[in-house]
Design a protein around this motif. Sequence first.
Motif, PDB file in Angstrom:
ATOM      1  N   ALA A  76       0.840  -1.207   0.000  1.00  0.00           N
ATOM      2  CA  ALA A  76       0.000   0.000   0.000  1.00  0.00           C
ATOM      3  C   ALA A  76       0.872   1.253   0.000  1.00  0.00           C
ATOM      4  N   GLY A  77       1.999   1.199   0.689  1.00  0.00           N
ATOM      5  CA  GLY A  77       2.927   2.325   0.693  1.00  0.00           C
ATOM      6  C   GLY A  77       3.517   2.575  -0.678  1.00  0.00           C
ATOM      7  N   VAL A  78       3.758   1.513  -1.419  1.00  0.00           N
ATOM      8  CA  VAL A  78       4.269   1.645  -2.790  1.00  0.00           C
ATOM      9  C   VAL A  78       3.262   2.420  -3.635  1.00  0.00           C
ATOM     10  N   ASP A  79       1.990   2.059  -3.519  1.00  0.00           N
ATOM     11  CA  ASP A  79       0.950   2.771  -4.268  1.00  0.00           C
ATOM     12  C   ASP A  79       0.862   4.240  -3.856  1.00  0.00           C
ATOM     13  N   GLU A  80       1.011   4.528  -2.567  1.00  0.00           N
ATOM     14  CA  GLU A  80       0.958   5.911  -2.090  1.00  0.00           C
ATOM     15  C   GLU A  80       2.117   6.734  -2.658  1.00  0.00           C
ATOM     16  N   VAL A  97       3.801  -3.052 -10.146  1.00  0.00           N
ATOM     17  CA  VAL A  97       3.652  -4.422 -10.632  1.00  0.00           C
ATOM     18  C   VAL A  97       4.229  -5.379  -9.591  1.00  0.00           C
ATOM     19  N   GLU A  98       3.673  -6.568  -9.555  1.00  0.00           N
ATOM     20  CA  GLU A  98       4.194  -7.625  -8.685  1.00  0.00           C
ATOM     21  C   GLU A  98       5.269  -8.387  -9.473  1.00  0.00           C
ATOM     22  N   THR A 104       6.479  -3.315  -6.891  1.00  0.00           N
ATOM     23  CA  THR A 104       7.453  -2.277  -7.226  1.00  0.00           C
ATOM     24  C   THR A 104       6.999  -1.385  -8.372  1.00  0.00           C
ATOM     25  N   PHE A 105       7.653  -0.233  -8.499  1.00  0.00           N
ATOM     26  CA  PHE A 105       7.547   0.620  -9.680  1.00  0.00           C
ATOM     27  C   PHE A 105       8.881   1.340  -9.867  1.00  0.00           C
ATOM     28  N   VAL A 106       9.072   1.893 -11.072  1.00  0.00           N
ATOM     29  CA  VAL A 106      10.296   2.633 -11.380  1.00  0.00           C
ATOM     30  C   VAL A 106       9.939   3.925 -12.102  1.00  0.00           C
ATOM     31  N   VAL A 107      10.528   5.028 -11.621  1.00  0.00           N
ATOM     32  CA  VAL A 107      10.422   6.334 -12.267  1.00  0.00           C
ATOM     33  C   VAL A 107      11.840   6.874 -12.450  1.00  0.00           C
ATOM     34  N   THR A 108      11.952   8.033 -13.092  1.00  0.00           N
ATOM     35  CA  THR A 108      13.259   8.668 -13.212  1.00  0.00           C
ATOM     36  C   THR A 108      13.237  10.051 -12.589  1.00  0.00           C
ATOM     37  N   ASP A 109      14.410  10.479 -12.117  1.00  0.00           N
ATOM     38  CA  ASP A 109      14.557  11.851 -11.652  1.00  0.00           C
ATOM     39  C   ASP A 109      14.759  12.750 -12.871  1.00  0.00           C
ATOM     40  N   TYR A 118       9.894  -0.229  -3.674  1.00  0.00           N
ATOM     41  CA  TYR A 118       9.421  -1.616  -3.605  1.00  0.00           C
ATOM     42  C   TYR A 118       9.066  -2.003  -2.168  1.00  0.00           C
ATOM     43  N   ALA A 119       8.241  -3.034  -2.094  1.00  0.00           N
ATOM     44  CA  ALA A 119       7.935  -3.713  -0.832  1.00  0.00           C
ATOM     45  C   ALA A 119       8.156  -5.196  -1.101  1.00  0.00           C
ATOM     46  N   MET A 120       8.932  -5.834  -0.240  1.00  0.00           N
ATOM     47  CA  MET A 120       9.257  -7.250  -0.417  1.00  0.00           C
ATOM     48  C   MET A 120       8.005  -8.115  -0.224  1.00  0.00           C
TER      49      MET A 120
END
Length: 123
Positions: A76-80, A97-98, A104-109, A118-120
């Motif tokens: 839930a923290g990943v989504d937030e 995505v699982e 996890t998700f990935v963005v760029t600066d 990510y959350a394990m």
Amino acid sequence: MVHPDFTILFVDNPLASADFYQSLFGTEPVEKSPTFALFVLNTGMKFGLWSRHTAEPSVTAGTGASEICFKLDKAAGVDEVYADWTSRGLRVLQTPVELDFGYTFVVTDPDGHRLRVYAMNAK
């Protein structure tokens, strides 16, 4: 044994990058100049932003070949964080995505450095 405690990203504009990361981290850099900025995070990790134009030796590689990873306790923290960071206009490389290791998700600066949140998986 030797262990790393300091990460440096080479950026176009350390002042602008420091403002960006200050917003993400919720803490001010302990050092900030036109060529370098330094954060000391609650974990003790040091996070530097060095101008790719003044770094010595010269920077020859581009961005995107490594990731800075942010571990959270729950999916839930990943989504937030995803909602927060995408509302800031960060470029999305991977929507939540699982995967084998967790959610996890990935963005760029702004310089194109990959940021993975990510959350394990609970085992």
